[in-house]
Design a protein around this motif. Structure first.
Motif, mmCIF file in Angstrom:
data_model
loop_
_atom_site.group_PDB
_atom_site.id
_atom_site.type_symbol
_atom_site.label_atom_id
_atom_site.label_comp_id
_atom_site.label_asym_id
_atom_site.label_seq_id
_atom_site.Cartn_x
_atom_site.Cartn_y
_atom_site.Cartn_z
ATOM 1 N N PRO A 1 29.798 21.987 -15.000
ATOM 2 C CA PRO A 1 30.158 20.643 -14.506
ATOM 3 C C PRO A 1 29.352 20.211 -13.281
ATOM 4 N N ILE A 2 29.074 18.946 -13.256
ATOM 5 C CA ILE A 2 28.523 18.273 -12.089
ATOM 6 C C ILE A 2 29.555 17.242 -11.663
ATOM 7 N N ASP A 3 30.081 17.388 -10.460
ATOM 8 C CA ASP A 3 31.155 16.500 -9.994
ATOM 9 C C ASP A 3 32.298 16.445 -11.004
ATOM 10 N N GLY A 4 32.598 17.607 -11.576
ATOM 11 C CA GLY A 4 33.733 17.707 -12.489
ATOM 12 C C GLY A 4 33.470 17.278 -13.927
ATOM 13 N N VAL A 5 32.239 16.896 -14.242
ATOM 14 C CA VAL A 5 31.910 16.421 -15.595
ATOM 15 C C VAL A 5 30.780 17.259 -16.163
#
Length: 285
Positions: free
Chosen positions: A174-178
Motif C-alpha cells: 500500500p501507498i497511503d493505504g491503497v
C-alpha cells in the motif's frame, strides 16, 4: 535431417533425462505430490505455455535451436518477450516452422507506437498482450499510469487483441493505504484491461492468489506459473512450496486461462522448461 538437427534433439534428450529425475524428486515432496493425484481436472495442452524470457540466454545464442527444443519438449504455445533481432514476420515464420503459436506477448506501450505494436501482434498472431512492468512512488503517478494503460488497451481491444497488466510484488504494497494493483484495476475498464497474475509475485507480495482471483473475477485470463523455493527465491515449477493443486482447483471457475511457465533466472533453462511442462501436463486437481 541435418546433423545440426540431430545434435539439437540429442541435447534435448539429455536435458529431458535430467529433468525427469528432478521432476520425480519434486513429486515425492511437498505440494508437488499433486502430480500424482489420481483423477480430477487436467490443464489442456493448448493452455500450457512458456514465457520465452525464461530461455532468453539460449534464444540469444541459438534462436532456432531453442525454439525447436521448446517444441520437442511438448509446448505448442509460447509467450513472447521480444523477437531477438527478427522482424515480426521473420519471427512468425520461425514459430510456424517449429509448430509453435504465440498466444501472448509482453509489450510495453509507454513511449511506443501502439499502432505498430498492434500490427506486429497481428503478424505474429497473438491475441493477448500485457504490460510487464510499472513502478511509481505515489498514487497520483499510479493513477496517471492506469489512465494511459486504459487508453492503450482500448486501442488493442478495437483491433481484436486483449491487453493486460502483469504484476510484481510491489503492486501489493500500500501507498497511503491503497494498493497500486487496486488503482490499476479500479481505474481501468474491465473490458479493456485484463490481468495476468504472476502467482509467485502475488504470494511474495503477501496476498492470497485465490482471494485476489475472486476480487477481480473474470478479469484474470493468464497465470504466470512460477514456483517459490525454500529460500524465498525462484524454483522450477512443482519443486517449490506453492500449492498448485489447491490453487488451480479453487480458481478453475471463470474464463479459460493460459498457464505460463516462468523462471526469472534458471541455471538450466531447458531443464526448467521441461520440468514445468511435465508438471503441468501431469497435474490433476
Amino acid at each position: 535431417m541435418s546433423d545440426k538437427g540431430l545434435s539439437r534433439r540429442a541435447m534435448l534428450r539429455t536435458a529431458a533425462g535430467a529433468a525427469a529425475g528432478v521432476g520425480l524428486a519434486g513429486a515425492m515432496s511437498g505440494t508437488a505430490q499433486a502430480s500424482w493425484f489420481p483423477g480430477g481436472r487436467r490443464i489442456p495442452q493448448r493452455m500450457i505455455s512458456i514465457q520465452l524470457y525464461t530461455l532468453r540466454t539460449l534464444l540469444e545464442s541459438d534462436l532456432e535451436g531453442t525454439l525447436e527444443a521448446v517444441a520437442d519438449i511438448g509446448y505448442r504455445s509460447v509467450e513472447l518477450a521480444g523477437t531477438y533481432g527478427r522482424s515480426a514476420a521473420e519471427f512468425r515464420r520461425l514459430l510456424d516452422r517449429y509448430g509453435l503459436t504465440a498466444t501472448s506477448a509482453h509489450v510495453g506501450f509507454d513511449g511506443a507506437d501502439v499502432n505498430q505494436l498492434i500490427e506486429d501482434a497481428k503478424t505474429i498472431g497473438y491475441r493477448k498482450a500485457a504490460c510487464a512492468w510499472a513502478q511509481y512512488g505515489t498514487l497520483a503517478e499510479w493513477r496517471d499510469f492506469a489512465d494511459r494503460l486504459d487508453d492503450a488497451a482500448s486501442a488493442f481491444r478495437r483491433a481484436g487483441i486483449s491487453y493486460g497488466y502483469h504484476n510484481h510484488d510491489h503492486e501489493y504494497q500500500p501507498i497511503d493505504g491503497v494498493r497500486p494493483i487496486d488503482v490499476i484495476a479500479d481505474r481501468t475498464k474491465w473490458y479493456n484491461v485484463h490481468l495476468e497474475y504472476d502467482l509467485y509475485w502475488v504470494v511474495v507480495g503477501g496476498a492470497d492468489p485465490v482471494e485476489e482471483y475472486y476480487r477481480r473475477f473474470g478479469r484474470v485470463k493468464q497465470f504466470h506459473v512460477k514456483d517459490r523455493g525454500e529460500d524465498g527465491g525462484w524454483a522450477d515449477v512443482g519443486t517449490g512450496d506453492i500449492d498448485w493443486r489447491t490453487l488451480f482447483r479453487r480458481t478453475w471457475p471463470g474464463p479459460m486461462k493460459q498457464y505460463i511457465v516462468e523462471h526469472d533466472a534458471p541455471s538450466d533453462p531447458l531443464n526448467t522448461a521441461k520440468v514445468g511442462y511435465d508438471y503441468l501436463r501431469n497435474l490433476r486437481f
